[in-house]
Enzyme design. Sequence first.
Site, mmCIF file in Angstrom:
data_model
loop_
_atom_site.group_PDB
_atom_site.id
_atom_site.type_symbol
_atom_site.label_atom_id
_atom_site.label_comp_id
_atom_site.label_asym_id
_atom_site.label_seq_id
_atom_site.Cartn_x
_atom_site.Cartn_y
_atom_site.Cartn_z
ATOM 1 N N ASP A 137 0.813 -1.076 0.136
ATOM 2 C CA ASP A 137 -0.086 0.028 -0.061
ATOM 3 C C ASP A 137 0.776 1.197 -0.150
ATOM 4 O O ASP A 137 0.212 2.225 -0.172
ATOM 5 C CB ASP A 137 -1.188 -0.078 1.270
ATOM 6 C CG ASP A 137 -2.225 -0.680 0.813
ATOM 7 O OD1 ASP A 137 -2.474 -0.790 -0.440
ATOM 8 O OD2 ASP A 137 -3.052 -0.881 1.736
ATOM 9 N N ASP A 433 -10.511 -7.305 10.486
ATOM 10 C CA ASP A 433 -10.254 -8.751 10.825
ATOM 11 C C ASP A 433 -11.224 -9.251 11.648
ATOM 12 O O ASP A 433 -12.077 -10.201 11.311
ATOM 13 C CB ASP A 433 -8.674 -9.067 11.298
ATOM 14 C CG ASP A 433 -8.585 -7.888 12.519
ATOM 15 O OD1 ASP A 433 -9.087 -7.207 12.658
ATOM 16 O OD2 ASP A 433 -7.260 -8.065 12.846
HETATM 17 O O1 LIG Z 1 -3.536 1.055 4.633
HETATM 18 C C1 LIG Z 1 -2.901 -0.040 5.025
HETATM 19 C C2 LIG Z 1 -2.727 0.044 6.690
HETATM 20 C C3 LIG Z 1 -2.179 -1.485 6.932
HETATM 21 N N1 LIG Z 1 -1.777 -2.000 6.272
HETATM 22 C C4 LIG Z 1 -1.199 -3.445 6.764
HETATM 23 O O2 LIG Z 1 -1.789 -3.744 7.680
HETATM 24 C C5 LIG Z 1 -0.987 -4.596 8.837
HETATM 25 C C6 LIG Z 1 -1.290 -4.199 10.195
HETATM 26 O O3 LIG Z 1 -0.897 -2.927 10.329
HETATM 27 P P1 LIG Z 1 -0.179 -2.452 11.813
HETATM 28 O O4 LIG Z 1 -0.020 -1.025 11.812
HETATM 29 O O5 LIG Z 1 1.054 -3.378 12.011
HETATM 30 O O6 LIG Z 1 -1.367 -2.836 12.976
HETATM 31 P P2 LIG Z 1 -1.213 -3.957 14.032
HETATM 32 O O7 LIG Z 1 -2.316 -3.190 15.146
HETATM 33 O O8 LIG Z 1 -0.194 -4.201 14.363
HETATM 34 O O9 LIG Z 1 -2.173 -4.963 13.597
HETATM 35 C C7 LIG Z 1 -3.322 -6.003 14.076
HETATM 36 O O10 LIG Z 1 -4.375 -5.050 13.994
HETATM 37 C C8 LIG Z 1 -5.133 -4.905 12.760
HETATM 38 C C9 LIG Z 1 -6.415 -4.430 12.650
HETATM 39 O O11 LIG Z 1 -6.662 -2.985 13.586
HETATM 40 C C10 LIG Z 1 -5.070 -6.077 11.949
HETATM 41 O O12 LIG Z 1 -5.048 -5.455 10.543
HETATM 42 C C11 LIG Z 1 -3.644 -6.525 11.909
HETATM 43 O O13 LIG Z 1 -3.707 -8.001 11.004
HETATM 44 C C12 LIG Z 1 -3.281 -6.979 13.347
HETATM 45 O O14 LIG Z 1 -2.027 -7.724 13.428
HETATM 46 C C13 LIG Z 1 0.378 -4.257 8.605
HETATM 47 O O15 LIG Z 1 0.997 -5.235 7.618
HETATM 48 C C14 LIG Z 1 0.245 -3.097 7.353
HETATM 49 O O16 LIG Z 1 1.215 -3.100 6.449
HETATM 50 C C15 LIG Z 1 -2.247 -2.150 5.014
HETATM 51 O O17 LIG Z 1 -2.004 -3.069 4.050
HETATM 52 N N2 LIG Z 1 -2.747 -1.010 4.240
#
Ligand SMILES: O=c1ccn([C@@H]2O[C@H](COP(=O)(O)OP(=O)(O)O[C@H]3O[C@H](CO)[C@@H](O)[C@H](O)[C@H]3O)[C@@H](O)[C@H]2O)c(=O)[nH]1
Length: 722
Positions: A137, A433
């Site tokens: 993204d 999710d």
């Molecule tokens: O516009 C976006 C925003 C995020 N991501 C991806 O989403 C994932 C999760 O983002 P992160 O900032 O690491 O969030 P976390 O809070 O660590 O993630 C948890 O919480 C998210 C929901 O809030 C879920 O999507 C994730 O799978 C879950 O691991 C990463 O691989 C990002 O690259 C995208 O692909 N596009």
Amino acid sequence: MESNGYYPLFETRRAKGRAIYRLFAASVLVGVCLIWVYRVSHIPRNGRWGWIGLLGAELWFGFYWILTQAQRWNRVYRHTFKDRLSQRYGKDMPGVDIFVCTADPVLEPPLMVINTVLSVMAYDYPSEKLSVYLSDDGGSDLTYYALLEASQFAKHWLPYCKKFRVETTSPAAYFISRDAPLDANQAKELVIIKKLYAEMENRIENAAKIGRIPEEVRLKHKQFSQWDSYSSRRDHDTILQILIDGRDPNATDEDGFVLPSLVYLAREKRPQHHHNFKAGAMNALIRVSSKISNGPIILNVDCDMYSNNSHSVRDALCFLMDEEKGHEIAFVQFPQNFENITKNEIYSSSMRVIGEVEFHGMDGYGGPPYVGSGCFHRRDTLCGRKFSKGYKGDWSTSANERLREESVHELEEKLKGLASLQMGLLYGCPVEDVITGLSIQRRGWKSVYFNPSRKAFLGVVPATLPEVLVQHKRWSEGDLQILLSKYSPAWFQHGKISLGLRMGYCVYCLWAPNSLAVLYYSVIPSLYLLKGIPLFPQISSPWFLPFAYVIIVIHIYGLLEFLWSGGTILGWWNDQRMWFYKRTSSYLFAVMDTILKSLGVTDSAFIISAKVADQDVSQRYEKDIMEFGISSPMITILSTVALLNLFCLVGVVKEAFLGEGIMGVYKTVTLQSVLCGLLVLINLPLYHALFLRKDKGKIPSSLAVKSIAFALFACISFTLFY
Ligand SMILES: O=c1ccn([C@@H]2O[C@H](COP(=O)(O)OP(=O)(O)O[C@H]3O[C@H](CO)[C@@H](O)[C@H](O)[C@H]3O)[C@@H](O)[C@H]2O)c(=O)[nH]1
Ligand SMILES: [Mn+2]
């Protein structure tokens, strides 16, 4: 466990000691009811409103505690039989499409991303059945460049992993974690592979440093011309590249074995169209992959969560392919574990009790939620299929055959149009999710929680308090939105999912509203102390007992549960602090923003959490020193509440020595002073950051002044005007 000569591919065991647990829970419930009775029957004239508020808070806590029982009442543990799977299916395994998501080349360095990609390419699974897709993204040519490098390095890395049965298949993690002594042959190969990795790392880091792709690389790989029309991260055409084509017989590794397919996708984005964050990215991958490999199984991992267990695909398939029960199961969620957890986890980021207790409890009632990374789905259930009794999984991979004739280039061109339709994950919720998993369960499917002893995935948690609080705000806000949505687990579901599971979901959906009761409980009793007005039973009263019993046993139980989940005593203490901080800041803001959103004033965003930190920040993190660093409204609330309690405690101590005397205070306001004292105790690191620390992670002075003023104002106005 054999029934009718059939050997299942997995077994399910119930937790031991359930009878004792249930007895204990019943005794707590009695205590909670007595507290309610006391509150209702003893409303005083002096302090009436404070009292009624506490009644409200205690009704809430009691109710919430009952909900949490659903996550403990009926825990189950799963075990798989992978050898039976191999015996029965041999080479006849389904195709598995692995989706890795990344969104920002600065917050999520390309080197980290490709380590995750390499780790999942190296699964112990037939390579021709594996396809790995990276969604970017960030639309970054640097990330693409890193993936291009990885596709070359994979030719050496995959055979190495195969030959030496490597378990930690992320190269970076493997090089630092490996401790077993090696034989001469492996030692020699390790030197070579390490060198290749270091060279690749160098090239990627150099490109990142100068901020562009070296000219000779650009010239050599004409794919980079796809970035010519790129104007910004939010405004570009679809960029799609098949780096390794599984259909190509020449795409082999050093030892001549086929490689898994590898695809890069940056979906089209336009400023006028909402891109729906990770949900949008996942759906673009669902569509594009359906035309390339169309694996009936989809694994989703975040770019920072590498595979640490090369058998996870087979583990997941033991559930989905079990001939007797597999057809009911839509997804298999693995725990989210983290690599950068410190011993006493200052931010309580491991969330170990959720992983070791709560999800096992939800599994007993129909299955854990889908929590993003580390989850294997059936493609058709993810895309909306309803459960029906006669359903049998279809393990064929038809798209592969159909498109075999097309050239890679024709295929790529065709797929670009597909990257912008909706199907699959639900849009509009910051926890795409959880809401998607719930919608799958509401269509009649079950899910499974599998927690193997060798951790399946290892991710990265944020290293500063503000980042942790922002992440928790996103989660609690998302969960609250689910509660208010048409998928809400709170409303009548026509028997679609069990009551126990609905209660389990509500525990998370009600994280945010918890903030109101906790804020009340941590401010009002302390303020009343300043006036010497008791809000709890005196120590000589029999009503003191249920309070003491409930408070003491639930904390002892909580401590034991934490230790049993692998934590330390200090870790538990830190967990209590984070529990308090999240509830008084992240969750409060989640409530406010949800209200604003429902009024149409704001829209919820997905703030990506940082996966790397500055060196001095990391050093403090390693030492479990809390990092405040910036001024933010959340930190202002935390520090104001902490100071308010400090001032109130000073007030009581003064009263004990100069006024009523120690005995007087002890008799009338024991519990209240203990509560206030504990709040002060738990906030010690915050006072330290306010007044004593000199490093950059301390609380900024301007914020300190502001919160002192707020706290003093609250204390003085309460004493004067109450
Ligand atoms: O516009 C976006 C925003 C995020 N991501 C991806 O989403 C994932 C999760 O983002 P992160 O900032 O690491 O969030 P976390 O809070 O660590 O993630 C948890 O919480 C998210 C929901 O809030 C879920 O999507 C994730 O799978 C879950 O691991 C990463 O691989 C990002 O690259 C995208 O692909 N596009
Ligand atoms: Mn993450």
